[in-house]
Design a protein around this motif. Sequence first.
Motif: not given
Lengths: 178, 962
Positions: B2-3, B469-470, B492-493, B513-515
């Motif tokens: 997701q970019i 890492l997430s 993932k914030g 959500a931080f996104g």
Amino acid sequence: MVTLLLLLSILNLNTAGQTWKCQKGKIEFNSNAPLEVINAKSAELKGIIDPATSGFAFSVKNSSFRGFNSALQEEHFHESYMESHRYDVSSFTGKIIEKIDFSKSGIYTIRAKGKLNVHGVERERIIQSTIQVNGQQMSVKSTFSVPLAEHNISIPKLVHQKIAEEIQVKINADFVFQ
Amino acid sequence: MQISFFNKKYLKPSREVLNFFALTLLFFLLAHSISAQIPHFRQHPLSIENAEQLELNCLAQSPNGVMWLGSNRGLIRYNGLQMQLFPTQSPVTALFSNAKRGLWIGFENGEIAFFYKNQINIWQREEGLPKVKITGFAEDTNGNFWFSTYGEGAYCYDGIHLYNFNTDDGLTGNEIYAIAKNAQGQILLATDNGISFCQFSQGKKTVWNESSSENLPDLIVKALSQTPTNEVFAGFYNGAIGSVTQKNWVKVQGVVSTASCFDKSNVVVGTEDNGLFFIDLQHGRIDKVPNNLQISGQSRGSTLGGIGRRIQATFIDTEGNIWVISDKNKLFSANYRFLTYKTNLTDIQAIATLNTHEILLGTKEGAFNYNIKTGQIQRFLPKKINVISLFNHFGIPFIGTYGSGLFMKKPNEVNPVHFSKLNGLSNLNIFSVATRDDTLWVASLSGFFRILQGQKGWDVVHFNSRNGLSTDFIYKIFEDSQHRIWLGTDGKGTTLFDGQTFRHFNQSKNNKAFGSVIGIAESPKGTIWLANTEGGIFYGNETVGFEEWQTTNNFTRQSLTGLTTDAFGTVIVLSNHGIEFINPTTRSRALFGSELGLTTFESGINPFSFTASSDLWFATSTDLVRMPSLLIKPKLRPTPILRGVKILMENVDFDNITSFSHNQNYITFEIEGIWHTHPQAVRYRYRLDGLDPDWQTTKEHNLTYPNLPAGTYIFRLQASQSDDFTNAEEVTYTFTIEKPLWQRIWFILLMALIFSGLGFLFIKKREERLNFQAELKREKIESQLEMLKSQISPHFLFNSFNTLIATIENDPKSAVEYTERLSDFYRNILQVREKNTISLQEELNLLENYIFLLRQRHGDAISVEIKTVRFDKKIVPLTLQLLVENAVKHNVVSKSRPLSISILELEDGYLEVKNNVRKKLDKERSTGFGLSSLKSRYQLLTPQKVSVTETEESFIVKIPLI
């Protein structure tokens, strides 16, 4: 005459040049305190103005003031406040800020910047005056205030209702060009 | 993957290492000239009648933001939109304003005035005022107020007297061009012979001079200007300008006429003959405002373009705008907070300041070095690389690329160090670089790297999702003041790495959500600020969690590319709307957009860079903007001003009057908001507490409330240049509309008092009357008792019965009548005794019976003469009977001495009862009650008195008829 010589020496004048001289001018002061009004006059104000340098000098002997309400008031004036035995002469010497052509008759408002010496304490002051030149004659009129504290004249608390903290002074002097 | 925020430019290149070394055999220098660092100017129309005759001389600003212009025709008030002229006799040549002293005005004729209550008031001094032009004002640290003149030197006012400083006191000249205060609190005066330093303390003057041509570049000093830290700059006839203490003189072409300092390195200099210059001492730049400069607001077809040649005055306002008066009647302003540089570069993706005069810019074409001094652009690395991140670590630039790894270029080494797969950098897409000390942190599309210089080379440690890492896509890496690492991830914030563990934060306390986090910064108090690609901003820390920074009025950013914080703690955000400044303490927010005149606000994700001197640079994809670190912190919002209050269209002195009568309820507020940066953008939010439940927004300048009901109101006003009013400065006006007289408490109380008083009086009167009636009743009862006692007295009865016995024998017929009369008499008595009064007629009837009874006994020895007419008049019952009875009781009644009684009605309304006196020798015992009781009964009924006259011959009782 002594005073005049003193004035001349202050001004460092060349006695050969012609100056405006005032032999007898009037000076009046007024202390308008809530309980007592003091109003005294002297007709022995001396003054000299040098048109070449705009320099001037005025002086008056405190002992020449007349017209106190009472002998006691006069005594207090000389002994408690003015300390006339030590500082008998009050003077104002300096230079006129404006450039005035004294050879032209007319009425001018001028500001005299100089040292006001009262009670042996010298303070720089600017005093506004109106002068009227009429040929060889000139009259100078001026009103200004003297805050006593500026000249280390302290008033006892007990009598502060009798003496104003600021004394109003009025000058009316006629000059001759000599 | 997701970019979401990626521009196409990021998606294009492959991840492979491109062989740039082979491609770029030819080193070439790219030399672009960049436009001068001049802010965007606009001209202000002079909205005053006959403006062509207007000559502007000087400028000042009130603490509320209002600009004041001194002109040949008077003082002009300017709110950014409208001008208002206050005509004066003499031209205004000097202005001064501060919060303590207000606005002061100096005139060409030497007069001085102050502005108070919307009026110009001439200062009256016993000493008189100068007769020559006033050239300036200043205030020293002792609280003395100074002004300079052209011809009489300078004056100092200590609160009591005026003192003059001129050549007699040692000044270098009496013609003072300019006056200023320095950091030591001394007053500097500019003359044709150098600079005089003056001080006045406790009646003592001190003057010394700087008048040697060794210390000054020229002796004719034409202008002085104070920096915000009170460093004084001097401008000279020969064009030199510089700090009087630093003596860092630089020179412009022309005769300096005026100067204004933003700070000690940014100065605007006006000349008498050659226009305006911007001087940047830090970068060693002098930029002349070009004659053909494009200026907005300039009338079309005007032959004179640009700023003009002859500059009269310059001034810097509280918003950071520079104001310029030129060619007598032209007024310009420009916002100096943003200095724009149009580059010929496209697709700028990253920026880093190298040193005081070099800026690194990264584009898809490579890294470029822009020299501020020369305006030249050069390739920094000879390779054609896609630069997406830049970082300057103590003079060593790091260049992060998309696809080519990381480069480090030490200034004294020709070849850069290249981090690639060869030395452990397993991912070559470097989005962000951070470091505070020797440890370098690098964000990539495969986690992040820690790089340390070891003994034998570079020690590269890789952290990725396998370490906890997430996600592996890291866009931002930030090292906080505690040397911990914050990561901005893709979707993932944020992740906090303290060297040992990872802590992930995905959402704010309100579950937002931080996104994808692409901006991370820390404010001086240790708060971490996060920004995501959707425009959301969050703040907090790992302990307390994160809050969403909410903006009012549904302001949303469609795209956000950068977030940073400055030394003051201001949060700076770059988005599609422009550049925003958020003050977390006051929660105020300022947005600058179209007014900056930039092509676009689109940028890469590394758009900010601070210089060592705290200048902030930011780069959009085509433009370069410098925000000089000015020592004055410019205002972020317009100041709201309540200019006037009108009642029924009439102005009122609202400073003093806050109460209006019930019919003065048509109220108009004249409002104003000063925002010189963009006056048209000002809007207001207002609320009348006591009437409006909610805020109203408007762009109007007059707000009217007709027919306000009585009550107390608070008018609140805020101003903003955007829709955001959070924590906006507020002016309030509290006022009361009085209730009408009949609704006011005091009136009601007064009325209640009056009515209760009346009621009290009424009750008292009634009580008196009742008492009176009771008294009357008592008297009556007593009198009745006496009457009965007398009537049934044994004498009377005995006599009556004797009479009756005698009559029965002689004349049985009249005995019957006698008995009838006797019984009538007693019946009458019983009938009337209850009454207060009876009619005269009734009394006479009763009397007749009584007389009949008496006659039977005494025969003609008693004669009663009655002469009355007004039978309807009232009388106390049994009055006449009593009097007749008394007469019989006290007098001898015999044929030889008959008793004659007359009852006469007098003309004055009295009834006279008179009898002749033949006193009995053996007086019947008398209580005297009958007569006195009669008197008191009459006293209760009528003010007229019963009078009793007794002579030798007659006994007269006068009874008032009621």
